[in-house]
Design a protein around this motif. Structure first.
Motif, PDB file in Angstrom:
ATOM      1  N   VAL A  33       0.824  -1.206  -0.027  1.00 31.79           N
ATOM      2  CA  VAL A  33      -0.121  -0.174  -0.003  1.00 31.79           C
ATOM      3  C   VAL A  33       0.839   1.268  -0.090  1.00 31.79           C
ATOM      4  N   LYS A  39      -8.467   5.747  -1.833  1.00 32.80           N
ATOM      5  CA  LYS A  39      -8.887   5.674  -0.473  1.00 32.80           C
ATOM      6  C   LYS A  39      -9.642   4.757  -0.036  1.00 32.80           C
ATOM      7  N   ARG A  40      -9.493   4.253   1.159  1.00 29.06           N
ATOM      8  CA  ARG A  40     -10.084   3.304   1.707  1.00 29.06           C
ATOM      9  C   ARG A  40     -11.766   3.468   1.636  1.00 29.06           C
ATOM     10  N   ARG A 277     -17.677  -3.577   7.602  1.00 31.99           N
ATOM     11  CA  ARG A 277     -16.471  -3.653   7.748  1.00 31.99           C
ATOM     12  C   ARG A 277     -16.228  -3.747   9.627  1.00 31.99           C
ATOM     13  N   GLU A 286      -5.660  -4.592   7.532  1.00 24.67           N
ATOM     14  CA  GLU A 286      -6.669  -3.824   7.332  1.00 24.67           C
ATOM     15  C   GLU A 286      -7.391  -3.884   6.181  1.00 24.67           C
ATOM     16  N   TRP A 288      -9.682  -2.778   2.738  1.00 28.68           N
ATOM     17  CA  TRP A 288      -9.796  -1.537   2.108  1.00 28.68           C
ATOM     18  C   TRP A 288     -11.379  -1.127   1.956  1.00 28.68           C
ATOM     19  N   LEU A 289     -12.166  -2.185   1.879  1.00 32.39           N
ATOM     20  CA  LEU A 289     -13.661  -1.716   1.543  1.00 32.39           C
ATOM     21  C   LEU A 289     -14.209  -1.838   2.825  1.00 32.39           C
ATOM     22  N   ASP A 290     -15.474  -0.864   2.642  1.00 27.38           N
ATOM     23  CA  ASP A 290     -16.142  -0.862   3.807  1.00 27.38           C
ATOM     24  C   ASP A 290     -17.704  -1.768   3.709  1.00 27.38           C
ATOM     25  N   TRP A 583      -8.758  -8.567   2.134  1.00 26.67           N
ATOM     26  CA  TRP A 583      -8.219  -7.386   2.705  1.00 26.67           C
ATOM     27  C   TRP A 583      -7.421  -6.646   1.576  1.00 26.67           C
ATOM     28  N   ASP A 584      -7.109  -7.116   0.413  1.00 24.75           N
ATOM     29  CA  ASP A 584      -6.600  -6.476  -0.618  1.00 24.75           C
ATOM     30  C   ASP A 584      -7.315  -5.993  -1.892  1.00 24.75           C
ATOM     31  N   TRP A 585      -8.583  -6.292  -1.606  1.00 28.55           N
ATOM     32  CA  TRP A 585      -9.673  -5.678  -2.348  1.00 28.55           C
ATOM     33  C   TRP A 585      -9.733  -4.412  -2.468  1.00 28.55           C
ATOM     34  N   ARG A 586     -10.095  -3.554  -3.528  1.00 27.28           N
ATOM     35  CA  ARG A 586     -10.171  -2.074  -3.424  1.00 27.28           C
ATOM     36  C   ARG A 586     -11.104  -1.645  -4.485  1.00 27.28           C
TER      37      ARG A 586
END
Length: 588
Positions: A33, A39-40, A277, A286, A288-290, A583-586
């Motif tokens: 990252v 942006k998360r 999340r 952590e 990325w996606l909510d 956790w890597d999806w964004r």
């Protein structure tokens, strides 16, 4: 974008724990990252084949691919497996270490601050309950005699943890030490945290988690020679077995607590699920996606349309020869399509009771199964020169596969032999009920081909198929003679073999039992010598063919397609597919 063909064949023996496929997060992280890179936040929608049915993927009934995928992002643990089936330790959650080799001792410690989504700490009680469920320590059932009790109905093989003594809880309240009486090949992936002990205790009528700890510590080890029902423990195990099963969102939030990066917020039964999340989650990478939304659809055209129309961002349908062009067409529309060989296979299993208690009837039915026609209809050109799978324990590409299939007995069923089947039946016209997932087009196609071919030999094949969310539970309920299903393993260890084939094992749905095979499986889990493991696996494979256990059909092909809107997606050949690194999806 072009179709990316991963097509790596699994070279390790598959698998330590496996789930029903098409039918089982932590730390680490694979994508660097960069500050200011993105942006998360945001949401992604994933289309999955099967409908959700349980918050307990560790039980026999709950052990399906979708339940395991949801569990992987709502639970955290000591390790996870990456896309190369490598064990990655999550030291933000806790640590485990081998204390000694002789005897083999392994200590597990949960870090301070790690908690369930209701605020309760993950502690020694959770670890002890996980051991009690996974070890079979208290079982006194004799499957052959039909006596005694099996308490926790676990899908995974219990023979490894069954070799441990009653564990020692640490004075810190967050650790447990397992001591094995004999060496265990898969010790590194044998144990992790399961379900919340304080919830299971409360739902079982106990006052609190301390009562559950005392109950486990004070209960005697099961004795097959002197079976005796432990009433209090049975109340605990009964809730563990079925109390987390549901197709909708329970009214009681304690039944769906999270210890992972996401929490389930809504469920539309057999249609969709929404996860948000977990803002308290700090004991892993952590995300990325909510928000992550899941749509359940076994229909490939519907999944493709959803991706094309922006109603889904990631799809992982079960491809077939008929739908390959639909998926390939996505590549020219700005989508990425990944193809890869999974560490799993589809197969036909025969029940060793009722009509198929007669070995000649089993052999006759297997001779009438059109395996190559099934491969042509389902796999087609997805794999070059696709052929039927000729081993119950090895996959094509593994070093031992070719040598094993030469003399394991699979050659007896390499071609349809209707005349041979008729000879074995000697005028009989048995009725055979086949269980399968009706909502899975590949299984429905295989059923139709088997039905029509077996009829030529005199069999009367009855459709005993069940719907998407019900058929897996029907596997353990009887009411059928044969089943079409799939297994997909992690690619780590050898415990998946006794999980399926050992007498009385949690995933032994068809009642297969062979003393010589059991002995070989006992040796298998007790050796770390890879060459010896291969020898034992080949021996087990031969015994399965000699017993007319059933037929492996084909190695499954994984396909994942995703839009340019989402990045970080990286398929794995194991049961979690793309979910292993959520956790890597964004959002791009």
């Amino acid at each position: 974008m072009p179709v990316r063909r991963l097509m790596q064949f699994i070279t390790a023996v598959a698998a330590a724990a496996l789930v029903l496929s098409g039918c089982s997060g932590g730390g680490g992280g694979t994508t660097p990252v960069v500050v200011g890179e993105a942006k998360r936040g945001g949401s992604v929608t994933v289309a999955e084949v099967n409908a959700f049915s349980s918050f307990n993927p560790y039980s026999t009934d709950g052990n399906t691919d979708i339940n395991s995928k949801i569990a992987s992002i709502t639970h955290s643990g000591f390790y996870y497996l990456d896309d190369a089936s490598k064990v990655v330790r999550n030291e933000k959650f806790g640590r485990f270490e081998k204390v000694s080799d002789i005897p083999l001792k392994v200590k597990y410690t949960v870090n301070e601050g790690v908690k369930w989504s209701d605020g309760e700490a993950i502690d020694g009680g959770d670890l002890l309950l996980s051991w009690a469920a996974g070890s079979g320590y208290f079982n006194d059932a004799d499957p052959m005699a039909g006596t005694g009790t099996t308490y926790f109905s676990t899908a995974s093989d219990t023979s490894g943890l069954a070799g441990t003594v009653l564990p020692e809880l640490g004075e810190d309240g967050r650790s447990i030490t397992l001591e094995y009486a004999v060496p265990y090949a898969d010790w590194e992936v044998a144990f992790d945290v399961g379900l919340p002990a304080h919830v299971v205790a409360a739902k079982s009528g106990l006052n609190d988690e301390e009562d559950l700890i005392d109950l486990i510590n004070d209960s005697p080890r099961g004795d097959v020679e002197k079976p005796a029902v432990n009433t209090a423990l049975k109340l605990v195990s009964d809730f563990w077995n079925s109390g987390f099963d549901t197709k909708s969102l329970p009214a009681d939030p304690s039944v769906y607590l999270s210890s992972g990066p996401y929490i389930v917020r809504d469920i539309v039964p057999e249609s969709s699920m929404r996860l948000v999340r977990n803002r308290d989650y700090t004991w892993g990478q952590e995300p990325w996606l909510d928000e992550i939304n899941v749509r359940f659809t076994g229909n490939v055209p519907a999944a493709v349309d959803a991706l094309r129309n922006g109603q889904a961002d990631i799809i992982s349908p079960q491809p077939s020869a008929e739908t390959d062009s639909l998926l390939a067409g996505l590549a020219g529309q700005g989508h990425t399509v990944d193809r890869y060989s999974q560490s799993g296979y589809d197969h036909l299993d025969l029940n060793f009771s009722g009509t198929f208690a007669d070995e000649d009837v089993r052999k006759a039915f297997l001779k009438a199964v059109p395996r190559q026609a099934i491969v042509d209809a389902v796999v087609g050109d997805l794999l070059p020169d696709a052929k039927p799978l000729d081993s119950h324990v090895f996959l094509p590409g593994q070093p031992k596969y070719e040598d094993t299939v030469k003399n394991n007995g699979s050659g007896d069923y390499s071609e349809i032999d209707i005349d041979g089947a008729k000879t074995l039946l000697d005028g009989q016209t048995p009725t055979i009920r086949i269980l399968y997932n009706r909502d899975n087009p590949n299984r429905a196609r295989a059923f139709a081909l088997i039905r029509d071919s077996a009829a030529l030999a005199g069999f009367q094949v009855v459709d005993a198929g069940q719907g998407n969310a019900d058929w897996a539970k029907a596997l353990g309920g009887g009411g059928y003679d044969a089943a079409l299903l799939g297994w997909i393993g992690t690619g780590v260890g050898v415990s998946r073999v006794p999980q399926i084939f050992r007498t009385g094992a949690g995933s032994n749905f068809n009642g297969f039992s062979d003393g010589d095979a059991d002995k070989a499986m006992e040796q298998l889990t007790g050796t770390t010598d890879l060459a010896k493991q291969d020898e034992l696996l080949a021996d087990i494979d031969k015994q399965l063919w000699e017993n007319a256990y059933g037929l492996p059909l084909y190695q499954t092909v994984g396909t994942t397609a995703y839009s340019a809107r989402v990045t970080g997606v990286k398929p794995s050949p194991g049961p979690l597919g793309v979910w292993w690194n959520v956790w890597d999806w964004r959002v791009a």
